[in-house]
Design an enzyme around this catalytic site. Structure first.
Site, PDB file in Angstrom:
ATOM      1  N   ASN A   1       0.320   7.143   8.486  1.00 40.28           N
ATOM      2  CA  ASN A   1      -0.918   6.699   7.955  1.00 40.28           C
ATOM      3  C   ASN A   1      -1.795   6.336   9.827  1.00 40.28           C
ATOM      4  OD1 ASN A   1      -1.065   6.416   5.213  1.00 40.28           O
ATOM      5  ND2 ASN A   1       0.939   5.270   5.341  1.00 40.28           N
TER       6      ASN A   1
ATOM      7  N   ASP B   1       8.488   5.809  16.294  1.00 38.42           N
ATOM      8  CA  ASP B   1       7.552   5.868  14.932  1.00 38.42           C
ATOM      9  C   ASP B   1       7.284   7.352  14.062  1.00 38.42           C
ATOM     10  OD1 ASP B   1       7.166   4.883  12.225  1.00 38.42           O
ATOM     11  OD2 ASP B   1       5.353   4.774  13.004  1.00 38.42           O
TER      12      ASP B   1
ATOM     13  N   ARG C   1       1.014  -0.643   0.070  1.00 42.31           N
ATOM     14  CA  ARG C   1       0.098  -0.351  -0.349  1.00 42.31           C
ATOM     15  C   ARG C   1       0.612   1.582   0.284  1.00 42.31           C
ATOM     16  NH1 ARG C   1      -0.137   2.005   4.990  1.00 42.31           N
ATOM     17  NH2 ARG C   1       1.022   0.344   6.758  1.00 42.31           N
TER      18      ARG C   1
HETATM   19  C1  0GY Z   1       6.348   3.604   9.092  1.00 46.83           C
HETATM   20  C2  0GY Z   1       5.240   3.075   8.471  1.00 46.83           C
HETATM   21  C3  0GY Z   1       4.562   3.464   7.172  1.00 46.83           C
HETATM   22  C4  0GY Z   1       4.689   4.239   6.453  1.00 46.83           C
HETATM   23  C5  0GY Z   1       6.003   4.744   6.052  1.00 46.83           C
HETATM   24  O1  0GY Z   1       7.808   5.372   5.027  1.00 46.83           O
HETATM   25  C6  0GY Z   1       6.682   4.517   5.108  1.00 46.83           C
HETATM   26  O2  0GY Z   1       5.547   5.728   4.282  1.00 46.83           O
HETATM   27  O3  0GY Z   1       7.266   3.673   6.691  1.00 46.83           O
HETATM   28  C7  0GY Z   1       3.265   2.534   7.641  1.00 46.83           C
HETATM   29  O4  0GY Z   1       2.389   3.184   7.315  1.00 46.83           O
HETATM   30  O5  0GY Z   1       3.306   1.285   7.837  1.00 46.83           O
HETATM   31  O6  0GY Z   1       6.817   2.932   9.509  1.00 46.83           O
HETATM   32  O7  0GY Z   1       6.807   4.422  10.004  1.00 46.83           O
END
Ligand code: 0GY
Length: 306
Positions: A262, A257, A130
């Site tokens: 999201n 984090d 996603r």
């Molecule tokens: C995280 C998680 C997410 C997103 C990303 O790079 C990103 O967009 O890492 C997620 O949506 O699970 O690890 O920060």
């Protein structure tokens, strides 16, 4: 450039509580992001979401508030392979942040060296469908081979059901491999069931594999505290994270984090996330390894004392 946040996007917690846990001196938040600000560092055209802006100054303020000393800033997919916001945060951190970038096969050697100079120490390969379009594995292997001589490691992000298919690729990587969020286990399944056993086996059989024991708020089904002021949260994730910390105490990392991309249901209080640490790393020694010794060895080896 003006950016509109993805509808339903939750901005980060405006006023995190002060954690009860006093983290050890020199503690590292080893998984966090900066987003833009979009007017200065535009989001990538190929992004799957548009976040709220979350600047380096806001990240550094959170670091101080939670009692941490350092950050490892990980390139988020909304910036694609444009690492300018990440590098800007690193060079303005007074040496207190290191980074993990996203690069494409055509990245120039000079660009890699410049990122190294700014504090980048790894590349991230994202397999969460996603979040990103597919990149062929031979391309990723080529990137790993080019960045390994700089001493960089590889950070991988995937979901538990995809581990069988990714196993051969992960175990062929020539560097340290850091797995985001324990490979995103389904915590409704047993901690000693086949799915999580496969992840434990990956770490047991491959001593170059490390894990971030992060993101209980993302993995939890039981969720945050029911009442304001309660500090007991995300309990269904504890057995999974604690098993990894206790089995592999020298190969685990922890991160907030922040700013929590999201999350659709709730936005965690970052102070509460810090208070999750004693549940998964119950002794002072485990906490010191998780928060100081391990991240220092990986990201600031020239300053690591253990
Ligand atoms: C995280 C998680 C997410 C997103 C990303 O790079 C990103 O967009 O890492 C997620 O949506 O699970 O690890 O920060």
């Amino acid at each position: 450039m003006e950016f509109q946040m993805t509808p339903g996007w939750l901005p980060f917690h405006p006023n995190p509580s002060t954690p009860r846990l006093r983290v050890p001196p020199g503690a590292v938040d080893a998984h966090c992001h900066v987003f833009g600000p979009g007017a200065q560092f535009p989001y990538a055209p190929e992004r799957k979401y548009t976040p709220c802006d979350a600047s380096k100054d806001q990240l550094f303020a959170l670091r101080d508030r939670l009692g941490f000393a350092r950050n490892v800033i990980v390139q988020a997919t909304c910036h694609g392979s444009d690492n300018r916001a990440l590098v800007d945060a690193l060079v303005h951190s007074d040496g207190r942040a290191r980074g993990v970038a996203t690069v494409r096969r055509d990245v120039a050697d000079d660009a890699l060296r410049a990122m190294h100079g700014a504090g980048v120490r790894g590349v991230r390969f994202n397999f969460v469908k996603r979040l990103v379009d597919f990149t062929p594995k031979d391309e990723l292997m080529e990137i790993a081979a080019r960045t390994a001589p700089l001493g960089w490691h590889v950070v991988v992000y995937f979901e538990a059901q995809d581990l069988p298919e990714l196993w051969d690729f992960f175990t062929a990587l020539p560097t340290t491999v850091v797995v985001d969020h324990m490979g995103r286990p389904d915590v409704r399944k047993p901690v000693d069931g086949p799915e999580f056993e496969l992840f434990v086996r990956l770490m047991r059989e491959h001593p170059n594999v490390w894990s971030k024991v992060s993101c209980p708020e993302r993995l939890s089904v039981s969720g945050p505290p029911a009442l304001d002021g309660e500090r007991d949260a995300y309990r269904d994730v504890v057995p999974f994270a604690r098993r990894i910390v206790e089995t592999f105490p020298d190969r685990v990392l922890w991160g907030t984090d922040w700013p929590h991309p999201n999350l659709k249901d709730h936005m965690p209080d970052d102070g509460l996330l810090v208070d999750f640490i004693p549940h998964i790393a119950p002794t002072a020694e485990l906490q010191r390894k998780l928060l100081v010794d391990n991240p220092m060895r990986l990201y600031w080896p020239e300053q690591a004392s253990r």
